[in-house]
Structures are given as C-alpha cells and as structure tokens.
Design a protein around this motif. Structure first.
Motif, mmCIF file in Angstrom:
data_model
loop_
_atom_site.group_PDB
_atom_site.id
_atom_site.type_symbol
_atom_site.label_atom_id
_atom_site.label_comp_id
_atom_site.label_asym_id
_atom_site.label_seq_id
_atom_site.Cartn_x
_atom_site.Cartn_y
_atom_site.Cartn_z
ATOM 1 N N MET A 121 0.800 -1.408 0.004
ATOM 2 C CA MET A 121 0.102 0.029 0.086
ATOM 3 C C MET A 121 1.136 1.391 -0.050
ATOM 4 S SD MET A 121 -3.098 1.287 2.870
ATOM 5 C CE MET A 121 -3.909 -0.266 2.230
ATOM 6 N N GLU B 110 -14.232 8.834 -7.558
ATOM 7 C CA GLU B 110 -12.925 8.961 -8.187
ATOM 8 C C GLU B 110 -12.659 10.313 -9.012
ATOM 9 O OE1 GLU B 110 -13.136 5.654 -11.068
ATOM 10 O OE2 GLU B 110 -11.814 4.364 -9.636
ATOM 11 N N GLU C 199 -9.393 7.696 -1.012
ATOM 12 C CA GLU C 199 -9.006 6.066 -1.642
ATOM 13 C C GLU C 199 -9.289 5.101 -1.004
ATOM 14 O OE1 GLU C 199 -4.735 6.166 -2.824
ATOM 15 O OE2 GLU C 199 -5.096 7.504 -4.420
ATOM 16 N N GLY C 200 -9.376 5.473 0.392
ATOM 17 C CA GLY C 200 -9.707 4.231 1.468
ATOM 18 C C GLY C 200 -11.250 3.819 1.114
ATOM 19 N N LYS C 201 -12.231 4.827 0.955
ATOM 20 C CA LYS C 201 -13.486 4.604 0.636
ATOM 21 C C LYS C 201 -13.601 3.706 -0.670
ATOM 22 C CE LYS C 201 -15.367 8.653 3.400
ATOM 23 N NZ LYS C 201 -15.883 9.853 3.167
ATOM 24 N N ILE C 202 -12.898 4.149 -1.469
ATOM 25 C CA ILE C 202 -12.969 3.454 -2.941
ATOM 26 C C ILE C 202 -12.794 2.117 -2.942
ATOM 27 C CG2 ILE C 202 -12.057 3.531 -5.309
ATOM 28 C CD1 ILE C 202 -11.869 6.613 -5.091
ATOM 29 N N ARG C 203 -11.596 1.855 -2.121
ATOM 30 C CA ARG C 203 -11.252 0.541 -1.807
ATOM 31 C C ARG C 203 -12.345 -0.535 -1.187
ATOM 32 N NH1 ARG C 203 -6.117 2.827 -0.811
ATOM 33 N NH2 ARG C 203 -6.652 2.574 1.506
ATOM 34 N N GLU C 204 -12.811 0.267 -0.091
ATOM 35 C CA GLU C 204 -13.915 -0.459 0.509
ATOM 36 C C GLU C 204 -15.023 -0.811 -0.389
ATOM 37 O OE1 GLU C 204 -14.932 1.831 3.834
ATOM 38 O OE2 GLU C 204 -12.972 1.805 5.044
ATOM 39 N N ARG D 62 -15.087 -1.172 -3.638
ATOM 40 C CA ARG D 62 -14.526 -2.390 -4.418
ATOM 41 C C ARG D 62 -14.520 -3.663 -3.827
ATOM 42 N NH1 ARG D 62 -10.248 1.217 -8.098
ATOM 43 N NH2 ARG D 62 -11.933 2.254 -9.394
ATOM 44 N N SER D 63 -14.066 -3.705 -2.566
ATOM 45 C CA SER D 63 -13.825 -4.833 -1.842
ATOM 46 C C SER D 63 -15.244 -5.484 -1.436
ATOM 47 C CB SER D 63 -13.084 -4.694 -0.396
ATOM 48 O OG SER D 63 -13.098 -5.838 0.216
#
Length: 319
Positions: free
Chosen positions: A1, A42, A15-20, A22-23
C-alpha cells in the motif's frame, strides 16, 4: 500500500472509501451496481489531487521529494537505460555505493550515467548510506566523467541526496577537495553533460555531479545550498523552523527556474512521481532526450564555454 504524507490525509481517506466499495463488491455483493458511486468518488479524488498538488508549499514539496516510493537511481536506470555496466571504485581508496555509475545506452545512444542511490529498505539504505556520498564516491564520479570525455560519450547524472556525508572519516579523506574536483571535472568536460534533480539536491553533494550544460528538475524535487533543517538549526538554533527555512531558501523547481539556477522542469504525474513511477520515469526520459538533442552537433570547446558562461551568469536574475 502507498505511503501517504501528512498533508495527503484527505486523499488517503477518499482512496480508502473507494477500496472499501470495491472490496464489498468483490466480496459477494456483485449484484449491486456501485459503478456510479465509485465514479463519483474517483472524480472527487482527481479534483482533490489536482487542488492539493497545485498549491503545495515548499515544505510540502520537501516531503514529496523525500517520499520513499519515488523512483531512485536503480529504478530509473533499470527503466530508461539498456546494457548498464556499473563501474566501481575510485582507484584510490575504495567503492562508495551511495554514488553509482557506469556505461549504458540511453534510447540507443552510448553514454555514461551516474547518480545517488538512497536505497529502498533498511538494509539497502544502510548499504547506500542514504545517498550521502563519501570522497571515494566523488572521485569515482571524476573517473567516470574523464572516461566519458576521453571517449566522446555524453554524461547523464541523476541527483538525489540530502548532502555529502559529513562524517569524520570522510573529512579525513578530503571530502571538500573531492567535491571541488568533481565539480571541476564536470565543468571541464568537452562532451554534453545533462543532469536532473530527481528528488533532493542537497548542497555540494549535489552540485558535484550537477555542473551541467542542462540542469533539469523534477516538478516536486528540491534543490538547495543546505537542507531546511540544517538552515533552521544555524539561523534559529532549532530544527522546528524548517518550514520557514524551506520557504526562505527558494528550494522549489518553480523558484529556481525563475532564478536561472535550472533550465527546465520535468512534469510529474498528478499526485507526484511516487503515485505513478513508470510514467514519471518516461517523462524524465523525454526530458533527458530533449536536452541531449538541443546539444547535438556542438563541438567540445563550445559545450565547455556555454557551461562556463551558464554558471558565471547565475545570480543575475531576481524574483
């Protein structure tokens, strides 16, 4: 990371929200369409990155220049150069891995390339002494420049050091003399010399391999006569004033271009070179190639004269 800097906290949160999202989508909720929400986030991220990096202070640029994930010498050589053959030792005392160099091909043309290597993890940082060269490193640089001059090869140098190593052993072995002679060797060469400050350009440790016909600087790199922390400790007797010192020293590429200390700025990807190292290195390669193209066909005497005139003229411009 990716490692986020202090001023990048809002960026890290987005970026953390976007990853969450997608996860969550991959974890079994594939029937829920999240593309619109991800696209919206984004868009916000891109706007935030643009606004943040358009308004960086000198102290923040200093943090970006020192980011551990910025491309270092080995990364750049591995990406932009072919047939790199490292040459070691100063033929006097020993080898210094803080300043590396050798023969290579750059976009099809033979050259000599050298630069500071900081290392990428604890073990390699210790081995490369955090990019702080000792006298033997600068004497190796002299050897490489003189060899390039003898065989008519252009010299490309990549600067990334907080300064020359200030240890007792280095001083005993003639650190100041080695830096001065390395600077003189660069000024005396009758071949094209191009340098780029890719991260930190600290003091004589940087100038020793940066007395070039064309001095490029990455958009978020820094270049100064002393580190902001060192300046603050001298003027204010405390390192807490490093932010003020960074502003006063005019360390940014934008300020130094206005002052005539550098010739051009190499743009970085949005968010800094550490965010997209491959693209950043390609942009650097284009800058180096353009600088060499500008000097194509110039004879050695003219190259030497132009380099001399360039450095004698420094200080004429004011902000």
């Amino acid at each position: 990371m990716m490692t986020f800097l202090e001023f990048e906290k809002p960026i890290a949160e987005l970026e953390g929200k976007i990853r969450e999202l997608r996860s969550f989508h991959r974890g079994g909720s594939g029937d829920v369409d999240i593309s619109a929400e991800v696209g919206q986030l984004e868009g916000k991220l891109g706007k935030l990155l643009k606004e943040t990096y358009a308004g960086l202070t000198p102290a923040q640029k200093m943090q970006v220049a020192r980011h551990p994930e910025r491309p270092h010498f080995k990364d750049i050589v591995g990406h932009l150069f072919e047939d790199f053959t490292p040459l070691a030792g100063d033929r006097c005392f020993g080898e210094d891995e803080a300043l590396m160099g050798g023969l290579a091909r750059f976009r099809g043309e033979a050259c000599v390339v050298m630069g500071h290597e900081k290392g990428s993890d604890t073990e390699s940082r210790i081995r490369h002494n955090f990019g702080m060269a000792r006298p033997e490193g600068y004497r190796k640089a002299i050897r490489l420049v003189e060899m390039a001059d003898r065989f008519g090869l252009p010299v490309l140098t990549l600067v990334d050091t907080s300064g020359a190593y200030p240890g007792i052993g280095a001083e005993e072995r003639g650190q100041a003399e080695a830096i001065a002679r390395s600077t003189d060797a660069c000024l005396a060469a009758e071949v094209p010399v191009v340098t780029c400050i890719v991260g930190e350009g600290g003091s004589g440790g940087a100038v020793a391999i940066a007395a070039a016909n064309r001095v490029l600087m990455m958009e978020h790199a820094i270049y100064s006569v002393i580190s902001p922390e060192g300046c603050a400790s001298i003027l204010w007797r405390t390192g807490d004033k490093a932010t003020e010192a960074a502003t006063a020293l005019k360390i940014t590429a934008q300020d130094l271009l206005k002052l005539g200390v550098i010739d051009s700025i190499v743009s970085e990807p949005l968010g800094g070179a550490h965010r997209d190292p491959e693209r950043a290195m390609n942009m650097l390669g284009d800058g180096l190639e353009g600088a060499l193209r500008d000097m194509a066909g110039m004879d050695g005497a003219r190259l030497k004269m132009l380099r001399r005139d360039k450095f004698l003229a420094m200080g004429d411009k004011t902000l």
